[in-house]
Design a protein around this motif. Structure first.
Motif, mmCIF file in Angstrom:
data_model
loop_
_atom_site.group_PDB
_atom_site.id
_atom_site.type_symbol
_atom_site.label_atom_id
_atom_site.label_comp_id
_atom_site.label_asym_id
_atom_site.label_seq_id
_atom_site.Cartn_x
_atom_site.Cartn_y
_atom_site.Cartn_z
ATOM 1 N N THR A 216 9.121 -19.969 -20.358
ATOM 2 C CA THR A 216 9.519 -20.905 -21.404
ATOM 3 C C THR A 216 9.026 -20.374 -22.748
ATOM 4 O OG1 THR A 216 7.501 -22.213 -21.106
ATOM 5 C CG2 THR A 216 9.461 -22.904 -19.872
ATOM 6 N N LEU A 218 7.079 -19.944 -26.210
ATOM 7 C CA LEU A 218 5.790 -20.377 -26.756
ATOM 8 C C LEU A 218 6.002 -20.753 -28.214
ATOM 9 C CD1 LEU A 218 3.441 -17.661 -25.186
ATOM 10 C CD2 LEU A 218 4.300 -19.786 -24.193
ATOM 11 N N THR A 220 3.632 -22.957 -30.041
ATOM 12 C CA THR A 220 2.379 -23.226 -30.739
ATOM 13 C C THR A 220 1.248 -22.438 -30.097
ATOM 14 O OG1 THR A 220 1.640 -25.064 -29.344
ATOM 15 C CG2 THR A 220 3.182 -25.595 -31.137
ATOM 16 N N HIS A 222 -1.251 -23.730 -28.817
ATOM 17 C CA HIS A 222 -1.615 -24.460 -27.603
ATOM 18 C C HIS A 222 -0.719 -24.060 -26.442
ATOM 19 C CE1 HIS A 222 -4.265 -26.793 -30.150
ATOM 20 N NE2 HIS A 222 -3.250 -26.977 -30.980
ATOM 21 N N ASP A 223 0.531 -23.687 -26.737
ATOM 22 C CA ASP A 223 1.414 -23.161 -25.692
ATOM 23 C C ASP A 223 0.898 -21.824 -25.178
ATOM 24 O OD1 ASP A 223 3.128 -25.334 -25.968
ATOM 25 O OD2 ASP A 223 4.489 -24.288 -27.328
ATOM 26 N N LYS A 226 -1.854 -22.581 -22.737
ATOM 27 C CA LYS A 226 -1.302 -23.086 -21.481
ATOM 28 C C LYS A 226 -0.732 -21.952 -20.628
ATOM 29 C CE LYS A 226 1.883 -26.687 -19.783
ATOM 30 N NZ LYS A 226 2.846 -25.859 -19.004
ATOM 31 N N ALA A 227 0.024 -21.058 -21.246
ATOM 32 C CA ALA A 227 0.633 -19.953 -20.506
ATOM 33 C C ALA A 227 -0.420 -19.044 -19.886
ATOM 34 C CB ALA A 227 1.550 -19.155 -21.426
#
Length: 244
Positions: A216, A218, A220, A222-223, A226-227
């Motif tokens: 998916t 990215l 931000t 924060h993404d 998460k990744a």
């Protein structure tokens, strides 16, 4: 089509979104030759989805650059490069993400990539830079942020123990340095820590040498966190795909 090419195509389709995790722009990073707008255009032309601006963020360096000892002035100077890149990214359709490459005044002269930050975090971070990485990691970092030692095996760097960082940037492919990516990856695995890839982009012609690919996009910082935490990405070294 060869079987190898078929497999590569399948992997690219499964992980279609490319992100550069480590890019510098001038004048914020004096070592860079590329202004923010040009960096965005270069990565857009190469088909990237996202570009992380991780300019150098160092206490003494910024006070000398801005000519004042006021934290806000240093932070505003730092943010100018990111904001210019983000504005250009909005025009061209490239996601521009904020990060920072930190260096602390005390301890080894190492560099650290910090992900999971917003503009409002930078004043607090800046005022902690006169200390040590150990103090910073203990007192500031939490589950929403990731601190990776940049190019840990490069000459002049001291590899930090795993309790002081969240991971290591192994596939740093800055062409002007030998960052010994294989050694960095093996060390990260030996201490059960994740490792990531980044070009350490500074110059025209060096764009897109090392990236991560995700399922998916990215959008931000924060993404990015998460990744990396989910460990659901592959590495792309200028078209050569690597499973970490």
């Amino acid at each position: 089509m060869r079987k190898q090419d078929e497999l590569k195509k399948l992997m690219e389709e499964a992980y279609p979104y490319r992100t550069e995790l480590h890019a510098h722009t001038k004048p914020v990073s004096t070592c860079s030759d590329v202004p923010p707008e040009d960096a965005v255009k270069l990565y857009k032309e190469r088909g990237y989805t996202s570009l992380v601006i991780a300019n150098h963020f160092t206490y003494d360096y910024f006070y000398k650059r801005v000519g004042t000892r006021e934290t806000k002035a240093a932070v505003e100077f730092y943010l100018d490069g990111y904001r210019r890149a983000k504005e250009e990214g909005e025009k061209t359709g490239l996601n521009v993400i904020l990060a920072a490459e930190l260096r602390f005044s005390e301890g080894a002269g190492n560099d650290y990539l910090l992900f999971g930050i917003d503009e409002g975090d930078l004043c607090e971070i800046f005022e902690m830079l006169p200390g040590t990485v150990e103090e910073f990691y203990k007192n500031y970092c939490d589950e929403t942020k990731l601190l990776f030692q940049a190019h840990p095996m490069r000459n002049g760097q001291v590899v930090m123990p795993p309790e002081t960082v969240d991971g290591y940037e192994s596939f740093n492919l800055h062409p002007n340095h030998n960052s010994r990516p294989a050694l960095a990856a093996r060390y990260a695995k030996s201490v059960n820590k994740p490792f990531i890839a980044g070009t350490d982009f500074h110059e025209y012609g060096h764009e897109g040498l090392s990236a991560i690919r995700t399922t998916t996009p990215l959008l931000t910082s924060h993404d990015v966190v998460k990744a990396i935490k989910e460990n659901d990405f592959i590495m792309d070294s200028d078209g050569i795909l690597i499973i970490p």
